[in-house]
Design a protein around this motif. Structure first.
Motif, PDB file in Angstrom:
ATOM      1  N   PRO A   1      18.968  27.003 -51.050  1.00  0.00           N
ATOM      2  CA  PRO A   1      17.940  26.853 -52.085  1.00  0.00           C
ATOM      3  C   PRO A   1      16.626  26.315 -51.526  1.00  0.00           C
ATOM      4  O   PRO A   1      15.551  26.763 -51.915  1.00  0.00           O
ATOM      5  N   ARG A   2      16.709  25.359 -50.598  1.00  0.00           N
ATOM      6  CA  ARG A   2      15.488  24.787 -50.042  1.00  0.00           C
ATOM      7  C   ARG A   2      14.739  25.823 -49.213  1.00  0.00           C
ATOM      8  O   ARG A   2      13.522  25.898 -49.234  1.00  0.00           O
ATOM      9  N   PHE A   3      15.483  26.644 -48.498  1.00  0.00           N
ATOM     10  CA  PHE A   3      14.843  27.676 -47.690  1.00  0.00           C
ATOM     11  C   PHE A   3      14.094  28.654 -48.586  1.00  0.00           C
ATOM     12  O   PHE A   3      12.928  28.991 -48.350  1.00  0.00           O
ATOM     13  N   LEU A   4      14.772  29.104 -49.615  1.00  0.00           N
ATOM     14  CA  LEU A   4      14.157  30.068 -50.530  1.00  0.00           C
ATOM     15  C   LEU A   4      12.918  29.463 -51.189  1.00  0.00           C
ATOM     16  O   LEU A   4      11.886  30.118 -51.320  1.00  0.00           O
ATOM     17  N   ALA A   5      13.017  28.192 -51.559  1.00  0.00           N
ATOM     18  CA  ALA A   5      11.885  27.532 -52.200  1.00  0.00           C
ATOM     19  C   ALA A   5      10.682  27.492 -51.258  1.00  0.00           C
ATOM     20  O   ALA A   5       9.556  27.777 -51.655  1.00  0.00           O
ATOM     21  N   GLY A   6      10.901  27.139 -50.002  1.00  0.00           N
ATOM     22  CA  GLY A   6       9.805  27.086 -49.039  1.00  0.00           C
ATOM     23  C   GLY A   6       9.197  28.455 -48.812  1.00  0.00           C
ATOM     24  O   GLY A   6       7.978  28.621 -48.771  1.00  0.00           O
ATOM     25  N   PHE A   7      10.075  29.438 -48.693  1.00  0.00           N
ATOM     26  CA  PHE A   7       9.637  30.798 -48.423  1.00  0.00           C
ATOM     27  C   PHE A   7       8.775  31.341 -49.556  1.00  0.00           C
ATOM     28  O   PHE A   7       7.794  32.048 -49.336  1.00  0.00           O
ATOM     29  N   ILE A   8       9.132  31.001 -50.803  1.00  0.00           N
ATOM     30  CA  ILE A   8       8.357  31.478 -51.942  1.00  0.00           C
ATOM     31  C   ILE A   8       7.077  30.674 -52.102  1.00  0.00           C
ATOM     32  O   ILE A   8       6.018  31.209 -52.438  1.00  0.00           O
TER      33      ILE A   8
END
Lengths: 154, 272, 260
Positions: C145-152
């Motif tokens: 979830p943290r990765f996706l959040a940063g990426f977006i």
């Protein structure tokens, strides 16, 4: 797992702001508003000297932008500059005897092509050639001419 | 659920376990059994790898040699999905509790239920409150982990560990650093969970007094080998010098007081 | 001398080993993204802490950078009598370079280091281990979830930076220094191409978001679980992110703008 309605709202706002910024950039900052797109046709003109003309330099008629320069290349046989321009399709009534001249906009020398409309009833189509062209004015030549005139005048 | 190697009495069966971390041999051909329904203690000095043993049993670490069977299954031969299924039936209480710091007590205990079951929130609520009540912390359900004392954090972690009604529970140094009252509470809980739920318990500890008071069987580890085993009574009467030193807390014995050094007089005079 | 070579060899080997671990970590994280989508709560919470909380620093920095560009740009261009081109200059600098790069650096410093510290601390307090023992994959639950959040968040933040920066340049150029309002915008619109400049800028920020999130999360996951280890991991995140951002920026710029 613990997150409040407030957090959700703020995330939504954040994403909305980001997307709004993207739209802002697209419409206000870039040329997307007046993007040529694929609805355009090509006309070709040859110049003795295309000077500082660059790809994407504007092409205008009576001061209105109707297209842009697509490519500039050298004809090795005739040593002329061959300039391809993409004109927006909606400007489909350019007479075939129109002329193309290279002018300079502003003092910093950004050059553009201005189309002088002719009087023929036939119109330019895709890949048509413009026969009447006027080359770019090179600053040094101008100064040279000016100095010469001055000398003769005296 | 194969009934292969182990007898039905042993929930965990360790055979010829060898494990090294770098140059240090932590376990050297160790074999032991954990009996169903009993409290088994694994004791030894700090650093003998007791926590490592729990991690090996839980499949977080892989042995260099030997096998570990839990409930008839060879832990390290399982596929990841099967290993995860097995872990749901093992509860583990970490030394620090290992509560998730971004959720409150209630959510921590509800965590395994929410992750692994599709029970409706109303049922989860009942279960969480029951587990919290069992450890005496039902009233603390809205506190955050950083507002709990060490003892309370461990009790919450215990409630979480029994949330899915596991087969067995592994306690990693549960008594370390506790004040007498928290200690007493924890001892009481371990004993009562074992008595009422038949919950097999493995306690890893070096607190002799507390552990000996409730354990049914004890293994004493040192330097990668089992140096003593038996019921607390048997160990008290053991003639192993090592076991005696450990159980009685003697300063000197087989484990020497002085770290190996040169002769005392020579050392003092050498600088002159 | 021999010792130096020996150490160099060891460092190189351990760097490659770390890169290998990092790659496996990345692969695991990416497969975990599928599990995040049916649970939007996890993602939303992370987008709050990564995106929303970076909002302030990004917008304020963007404003100041844009204003400085307006000032400096005016200074330089007035030597050539080309003040009217201020709009193009400010917009091009921001959209192509400063927007993606500076916001990525700020992101790495604020959100990246926070992520590293959070994950490192979770590792040190055995929360990750605990989760594993509870049969929950910590990478899928915590890292993805943290990765996706940063990426977006990264492209959104970069766009915000550029947009606010242009407004800052406008404030200074037109508002304070007297550049013609119409010229400012018309030259800009004529010369900033949507595909070439804006899309490329967004692509850059997407790449940066991917890389910075990866570095931040991996350094935390790989950290030595002591307080010293975590603090060193945080520092490494910022440093490694900076190197990666600037290096990738060069490569991307050469690829995208090299031909014009």
């Amino acid at each position: 797992m613990q997150h409040s309605k407030t957090q959700d709202t703020l995330v939504g706002l954040f994403v909305a702001c980001g997307i709004a910024a993207l739209f802002y950039m697209a419409l206000q900052i870039s040329n997307l508003g007046s993007y040529t797109g694929n609805d355009s046709y090509t006309i070709i003109a040859r110049f003795q000297n295309s000077g500082g003309l660059k790809v994407k330099s504007p092409v205008s008629l009576a001061g209105v932008r109707i297209g842009q320069v697509a490519s500039i290349s050298l004809d090795k046989e005739s040593h002329e500059s061959v300039v391809e321009m993409r004109i927006e399709s909606k400007y489909d009534n350019l007479p075939i005897d129109s002329g193309a001249s290279i002018y300079t906009a502003g003092l910093l020398g950004e050059q553009y092509i201005s189309i002088d409309p002719g009087s023929s009833e036939e119109f330019l189509k895709d890949k048509s050639k413009l026969d009447i062209t006027s080359s770019a004015i090179v600053l040094e030549e101008m100064i040279g001419k000016f100095m010469l005139n001055k000398a003769e005048g005296k | 659920m194969a009934n292969s190697a182990s007898s039905d009495n042993n929930i965990v069966s360790v055979r010829n376990l060898s494990f090294s971390r770098g140059p240090r041999k932590i376990f050297d051909d160790v074999s032991l059994d954990i009996q169903r329904g009993k409290i088994t203690a694994i004791m030894g000095p700090s650093g003998t790898g007791k926590t490592t043993l729990l991690k090996l049993i839980g499949g977080q670490l892989t042995p260099d040699a030997g096998q570990i069977h839990v409930d008839g299954q060879n832990v390290h031969r399982l596929k990841t999905a099967d290993l995860y299924t097995l872990r749901k039936r093992m509860g583990m209480l970490f030394q620090s509790g290992a509560l998730l710091t971004d959720m409150n007590v209630y959510d921590n205990v509800a965590f395994p239920l929410r992750e692994h079951t599709r029970l409706p929130e109303s049922m989860i609520r009942s279960l969480v409150l029951m587990k919290l009540h069992a450890v005496g912390l039902r009233g603390a359900r809205d506190l955050m982990p950083n507002e709990l004392s060490g003892g309370m954090a461990r009790r919450v972690a215990l409630a979480r560990a029994i949330a899915l009604d596991p087969l067995m529970i592994m306690y990693d140094e549960p008594f370390t650093g506790q004040d007498p009252i928290s200690m007493g509470a924890l001892v009481h809980l371990i004993k009562s969970l074992n008595a009422t739920l038949g919950l097999t318990s493995i306690i890893v500890s070096h607190d002799v007094e507390e552990t000996a008071a409730i354990a049914d069987y004890i293994y004493v580890l040192s330097e990668g080998k089992i140096v003593g085993q038996g019921t607390p009574r048997q160990l008290e009467q053991s003639d192993s010098e090592w076991v005696q030193q450990f159980m009685n807390g003697n300063a000197d014995g087989p484990v020497h007081f002085h770290y190996p050094a040169a002769d005392y007089l020579d050392d003092l005079l050498a600088s002159q | 001398m021999l010792e130096f070579l020996e150490n160099l060899g060891k460092t190189t080997r351990s760097s490659f080993a770390k890169l290998g671990r990092g790659t496996f970590f990345l692969a695991h994280t990416l497969t975990g993204i599928g599990d995040v989508l049916p649970r939007p709560n996890l993602l939303l919470k992370q987008m709050y802490s990564v995106g929303v909380l970076s909002f302030l620093i990004i917008t304020i920095s963007g404003l100041f950078v844009g204003m400085v560009l307006g000032l400096q740009g005016f200074n330089i261009l007035s030597d050539f009598g080309a003040e009217e081109s201020l709009g193009v200059m400010v917009a091009a600098s921001l959209v192509r370079e400063l927007g993606p790069v500076v916001s990525a650096l700020l992101f790495a410093g604020r959100a990246g280091s926070a992520l590293t510290a959070e994950i490192g601390l979770m590792k040190a307090t055995e929360q990750l281990s605990g989760m594993e023992m509870m049969a929950v994959d910590p990478i899928k639950r915590i890292i993805s979830p943290r990765f996706l959040a940063g990426f977006i968040s990264m492209p959104l933040l970069a766009s915000l930076f550029s947009a606010i920066g242009v407004m800052g340049g406008y404030l200074v150029g037109v508002g304070m220094l007297g550049v013609d309002d119409g010229a400012f915008w018309s030259q800009m619109q004529a010369n900033i191409d949507f595909q070439e400049d804006i899309i490329n800028g967004v692509i850059k920020s997407v790449v940066f978001g991917f890389v910075v999130s990866w570095i931040a999360l991996f350094e935390g996951y790989d950290a030595i679980p002591t307080s010293e280890g975590v603090s060193r991991a945080t520092t490494r995140t910022v440093v490694n992110s900076a190197f990666s951002i600037l290096g990738l920026d060069f490569i991307l710029t050469a690829l995208m703008f090299g031909d014009i």
